[in-house]
Enzyme design. Structure first.
Site, short mmCIF file in Angstrom:
data_model
loop_
_atom_site.label_atom_id
_atom_site.label_comp_id
_atom_site.label_asym_id
_atom_site.label_seq_id
_atom_site.Cartn_x
_atom_site.Cartn_y
_atom_site.Cartn_z
N ARG A 125 55.37 -9.43 38.32
CA ARG A 125 54.79 -8.72 39.46
C ARG A 125 55.89 -8.28 40.42
O ARG A 125 56.91 -8.93 40.55
CB ARG A 125 53.83 -9.64 40.21
CG ARG A 125 52.50 -9.85 39.53
CD ARG A 125 51.57 -10.70 40.38
NE ARG A 125 52.01 -12.08 40.45
CZ ARG A 125 52.61 -12.62 41.49
NH1 ARG A 125 52.82 -11.92 42.58
NH2 ARG A 125 52.99 -13.88 41.46
N TYR A 274 53.15 -4.38 33.27
CA TYR A 274 53.16 -5.83 33.12
C TYR A 274 52.07 -6.56 33.89
O TYR A 274 51.83 -6.29 35.06
CB TYR A 274 54.51 -6.40 33.58
CG TYR A 274 54.81 -7.73 32.93
CD1 TYR A 274 55.48 -7.79 31.73
CD2 TYR A 274 54.36 -8.92 33.49
CE1 TYR A 274 55.71 -9.00 31.09
CE2 TYR A 274 54.60 -10.14 32.87
CZ TYR A 274 55.28 -10.17 31.68
OH TYR A 274 55.50 -11.37 31.06
N GLY A 275 51.45 -7.53 33.25
CA GLY A 275 50.58 -8.53 33.87
C GLY A 275 49.80 -8.07 35.07
O GLY A 275 49.05 -7.09 35.02
N LYS A 283 44.71 -9.85 39.57
CA LYS A 283 45.15 -10.05 40.96
C LYS A 283 44.61 -8.96 41.89
O LYS A 283 44.21 -9.24 43.02
CB LYS A 283 46.67 -10.06 41.03
CG LYS A 283 47.33 -11.05 40.11
CD LYS A 283 46.87 -12.45 40.37
CE LYS A 283 47.60 -13.41 39.43
NZ LYS A 283 47.25 -14.78 39.65
N HIS A 303 43.10 -18.14 44.51
CA HIS A 303 44.04 -18.30 43.40
C HIS A 303 43.95 -19.76 42.92
O HIS A 303 44.85 -20.55 43.16
CB HIS A 303 45.45 -17.97 43.91
CG HIS A 303 46.48 -17.80 42.83
ND1 HIS A 303 47.83 -17.84 43.08
CD2 HIS A 303 46.36 -17.57 41.50
CE1 HIS A 303 48.50 -17.65 41.95
NE2 HIS A 303 47.63 -17.49 40.98
N SER A 325 52.02 -19.23 41.82
CA SER A 325 52.30 -18.80 40.46
C SER A 325 53.36 -19.69 39.81
O SER A 325 54.36 -20.02 40.44
CB SER A 325 52.78 -17.36 40.47
OG SER A 325 51.82 -16.54 41.06
N CYS A 327 53.24 -22.79 39.01
CA CYS A 327 53.36 -24.14 39.59
C CYS A 327 52.35 -25.12 39.01
O CYS A 327 52.08 -26.16 39.60
CB CYS A 327 53.24 -24.08 41.09
SG CYS A 327 54.67 -23.30 41.85
N THR A 330 47.50 -23.65 35.08
CA THR A 330 47.02 -23.64 33.70
C THR A 330 47.13 -25.03 33.09
O THR A 330 46.21 -25.51 32.42
CB THR A 330 47.82 -22.61 32.87
OG1 THR A 330 47.67 -21.33 33.49
CG2 THR A 330 47.34 -22.56 31.43
N ASN A 331 48.25 -25.69 33.33
CA ASN A 331 48.44 -27.03 32.75
C ASN A 331 47.45 -28.05 33.29
O ASN A 331 46.93 -28.87 32.54
CB ASN A 331 49.87 -27.50 32.99
CG ASN A 331 50.82 -26.91 31.96
OD1 ASN A 331 51.01 -27.49 30.90
ND2 ASN A 331 51.36 -25.75 32.26
N ASP A 350 43.06 -19.71 36.80
CA ASP A 350 43.85 -18.89 37.74
C ASP A 350 43.07 -18.40 38.96
O ASP A 350 43.63 -18.32 40.04
CB ASP A 350 44.43 -17.69 36.99
CG ASP A 350 45.60 -17.05 37.73
OD1 ASP A 350 46.51 -17.78 38.15
OD2 ASP A 350 45.60 -15.82 37.89
N ASN A 444 59.25 -15.73 32.49
CA ASN A 444 57.87 -15.34 32.83
C ASN A 444 57.15 -14.78 31.60
O ASN A 444 56.22 -13.98 31.72
CB ASN A 444 57.87 -14.32 33.97
CG ASN A 444 56.47 -14.07 34.53
OD1 ASN A 444 55.66 -14.99 34.66
ND2 ASN A 444 56.15 -12.81 34.84
N ARG A 446 54.52 -14.63 28.64
CA ARG A 446 53.10 -15.00 28.80
C ARG A 446 52.35 -14.96 27.49
O ARG A 446 52.69 -14.21 26.58
CB ARG A 446 52.42 -14.01 29.77
CG ARG A 446 53.02 -14.00 31.18
CD ARG A 446 52.30 -14.97 32.08
NE ARG A 446 52.99 -15.20 33.33
CZ ARG A 446 52.46 -15.89 34.33
NH1 ARG A 446 51.24 -16.40 34.23
NH2 ARG A 446 53.13 -16.10 35.44
N GLU A 582 49.66 -37.21 32.58
CA GLU A 582 49.70 -38.34 33.53
C GLU A 582 49.12 -37.95 34.89
O GLU A 582 48.79 -38.82 35.70
CB GLU A 582 51.13 -38.87 33.70
CG GLU A 582 51.81 -39.33 32.42
CD GLU A 582 51.18 -40.60 31.81
OE1 GLU A 582 50.13 -41.07 32.29
OE2 GLU A 582 51.75 -41.11 30.81
#
Ligand code: GTP
Ligand code: SPV
Ligand code: MN
Length: 674
Positions: A125, A274-275, A283, A303, A325, A327, A330-331, A350, A444, A446, A582
């Site tokens: 972005r 891109y994205g 976004k 977000h 973004s 950080c 997704t995980n 997201d 970045n 994806r 964890e």
């Protein structure tokens, strides 16, 4: 010569004076970027366009008018109305493979997966070139202290931006290409929370990606026809006039410009493929335009990920979390708990749209239908569910490829892949080895994968009424100062913690290459559709909605590191917390707090786990809990100073009163620390 014949053509057509002026302007003046005259393109302005796929009859009269207007502006070779079918996508993919835009990932570990490699200048972005266009600057951005540089969004007047877009950038920008008309829905089609849009684009990559990220095609068109729904978001996108660049990834980086017109429900994006710059449902629509809409209609467009978490007794709750973004959204959204008996399911990774229902529950939906996730670091160890999901029907962008047709990225930890044996080509076409000083995959890079493929997708992820959110998390990348988790004292304090969020920059934006701790309120700094101060006020107002059951607000930080000063010389500090699966230990504590269990104790910055209340049973190697949770006076004196400077510099007039009060209260609590 060309000037007069054009004029003739359009006078015959009786176009409006303004349209005539841009067309004559186009033909007689230079284009930006290319610095060539229109005649050098062999330009022939078209009045009619052949529709090579689908039909304009599928569109409502309003949508048809929009398409025709923009086709006249962009002058594509022809028009393709997308139906969203498998066959349509297969043909597009085929065409992209022939053009070199996509490479098939041929290894048998991947099924129906492709790789796109972009122009080196079009990799993330671009925040500096992203604008909110409203009548008054104050509507879009806070007034900054005299002499300071505005940090919370870019404003341009509607007239100036219209000039930039309609006269300088979009005219003829699709010459020689097909204009794809993408009908799409953010949210399940027909849901009371869903919103619809049309994206017009000259990029087949955008079409295939939008097919994954949104509900797209004939089902949306049929719904719009049947329901009589006239409202739609207008999204215009062109990769731009690309001169002498990579033919497989046309773009116009020097002239890239992304504009939002909240009061016209319109987005125009020129120059990048891109994205977030080009998949305009994400976004641009679901955050920037939607946040502005949400302010007017008393809901929230954030977000945020949404996850469902079930404890060993079978009790389930939903949690939303905003991190900047790259950080960890997704995980966290797909987390595989290490705590026995716990289960996490994913609603979204997201974006969350949320509103209080009549019973006062905060109901959230994920408006997207795919994941556009950071690839590096994704492995069976860190995110096994994502790892499995991205091995089929996925478009990768900017990862590396082996000679055997396997995808490769940093941190994939594939034991079958012998890096000394196979030849790896980096995302930017260089021979890569483990000794290389550049990364194989772009930081970045994806994956773009359908959400329904995720084995832990939540059963209610498409529930039109949304899921009830009981906790909201804020967080970011902080190597120092901020403890693993704390809880805000009340809603207003929670809004203050969101407003004072800071995080290390990441590669998710072009500006992120400079490593520093940035202010990023609510993880929304790049995605705000209106004045940030008013946005804070809107959050405070949401706390006053009649009979609202307000979720508790928490702050988390997975990224605290060892203190460099305490390490032997030259050693790199490591993360104090193992993170990933964890993090379920932190979610457990949050879960118990939403049941008001007595497991928290007050601290100057908020409530923290009581000694022994955070479950660290079986955690090996042992974690340095003392440093992980340390709240040090000198650190926090500086932290609070930083927040005050930010508020006084960026929002001196616009910060709501209650947040000044919260700041003062925090200053006092920190000052009285021993
Ligand atoms: P966007 O898609 O840009 O909005 O990013 P995101 O917020 O979804 O971040 P994502 O989950 O993709 O994580 C970004 C990077 O942070 C990846 O390289 C992850 O491996 C890493 N990461 C995520 N969670 C953790 C964690 O708990 N601990 C550590 N150390 N790293 C993490
Ligand atoms: C982000 O940067 O927050 C993303 C990637 O999710 S993009 O869609 O490019 O904005
Ligand atoms: Mn994101």
């Amino acid at each position: 010569m060309i000037f007069s014949s054009l004029r003739h053509l359009f006078l015959l057509e009786q176009v409006s004076a303004s349209r005539l002026s841009y067309l004559t302007h186009m033909a007689s003046t230079q284009f930006i970027g290319g610095r060539r005259r229109a005649s050098e393109y062999g330009l022939q302005l078209k009045r009619t366009f052949s529709v090579i796929h689908g039909s304009l009859d599928w569109l409502t009269p309003e949508a048809r008018e929009y398409v025709v207007e923009k086709a006249r502006l962009c002058q594509p070779e022809n028009i393709h109305v997308c139906d969203g079918s498998e066959a349509e996508n297969a043909a597009l993919v085929d065409q992209m493979v022939r053009a070199g835009t996509l490479k098939k990932i041929t290894s048998d570990k991947f099924e129906n997966c492709y790789l796109a490699l972009t122009d080196k200048r079009d990799i993330a972005r671009v925040e500096r070139k992203t604008y909110i266009c409203m009548e008054k600057e104050k509507d879009a951005c806070p007034t900054v202290r005299f002499g300071s540089k505005a940090f919370l969004g870019n404003w341009m007047s509607v007239e100036s931006m219209d000039f930039q877009m309609n006269r300088l950038r979009f005219p003829n920008s699709m010459a020689g290409r097909t204009m794809y008309v993408i009908p799409f829905s953010m949210g399940p089609v027909g849901s009371p929370l869903a919103k619809y849009g049309f994206e017009l684009t000259d990029s087949p990559y955008v079409v295939s990606s939008m097919r994954i990220m949104t509900r797209m095609g004939k089902s949306v068109l049929d719904y719009l026809q049947q329901s009589g729904e006239k409202q739609f978001i207008r999204c215009l996108h062109s990769v731009g006039r690309s001169l002498g660049m990579l033919s497989s990834w046309p773009c116009d980086p020097e002239n890239t410009l992304i504009a939002h017109f909240p009061h016209r429900n319109e987005v125009c994006s020129y120059g990048s493929g891109y994205g977030g710059n080009s998949l305009l449902g994400k976004k641009c629509f679901a955050l920037r335009l939607a946040s502005s809409l949400a302010q007017r209609e008393m809901w929230l467009a954030e977000h945020m990920l949404i996850l469902g978490i079930t404890n060993p007794e079978g009790k389930k709750k939903y949690i939303a979390a905003a991190f900047p973004s790259a950080c960890g959204k997704t995980n966290l959204a797909m987390l595989k708990p290490t705590l026995p008996g716990w289960k996490v399911e994913c609603v979204g990774d997201d974006i969350a749209w949320m509103r209080f229902d009549s019973e006062g529950n905060l109901r959230g939906i994920n408006p997207e239908s795919g994941f556009f996730g950071v690839v590096p670091g994704t492995s069976m160890k860190t995110n096994p569910y994502a790892m499995k999901a991205i091995h089929k029907n996925t478009i990768f962008t900017n990862v590396a490829m082996t000679k055997d047709g396997d995808a490769y990225w940093e941190g994939m930890e594939d034991e079958d892949l012998d890096l000394d044996e196979v030849e790896v080509t980096s995302w930017d076409h260089r021979r890569w080895t483990r000794e290389s000083e550049f990364t194989a995959a772009h930081k970045n890079s994806r994956f773009c994968s359908p959400a329904h493929q995720l084995e832990i997708i939540d059963p209610a992820w498409e529930d039109p009424k949304g899921v009830p959110i009981e906790a909201i998390l804020f967080g970011g990348r902080r190597e120092r100062v901020v403890p693993l988790v704390y809880e805000s004292n009340d809603w207003t304090h929670g809004v203050f913690t969101g407003a004072s969020m800071r995080s290390l920059t990441t590669a998710a934006s072009l500006e992120g290459t400079v490593r520093r701790v940035n202010h990023d309120p609510f993880a929304m700094r790049p995605f705000l559709g209106y004045n940030c101060g008013q946005y804070f006020q809107h959050w405070l107002d949401m706390g006053k909605v009649a009979n609202a059951k307000l979720p508790k607000i928490f702050y988390v930080n997975w990224f605290r590191k060892e203190e460099r000063s305490k390490l032997p010389g030259g050693q790199d500090p490591k993360f104090l917390w193992p993170g990933f699966g964890e993090n379920s230990r932190v979610l457990e504590w949050i879960f118990r707090r939403t049941d008001n269990e007595d497991v928290a104790i007050s601290s100057p910055i908020g409530l923290v786990p009581k000694y022994g209340a955070l479950n660290i049973e079986g955690l090996t190697p042992a974690v340095d809990m003392e440093n992980l949770f340390a709240i040090r006076k000198d650190d926090w004196v500086r932290e609070v100073q930083g927040i005050r400077e930010f508020f006084e510099d960026q929002l001196p007039e616009d910060l709501p009163g209650p947040l000044w009060t919260e700041l003062k209260k925090l200053e006092d609590r920190v000052a009285s620390m021993p």
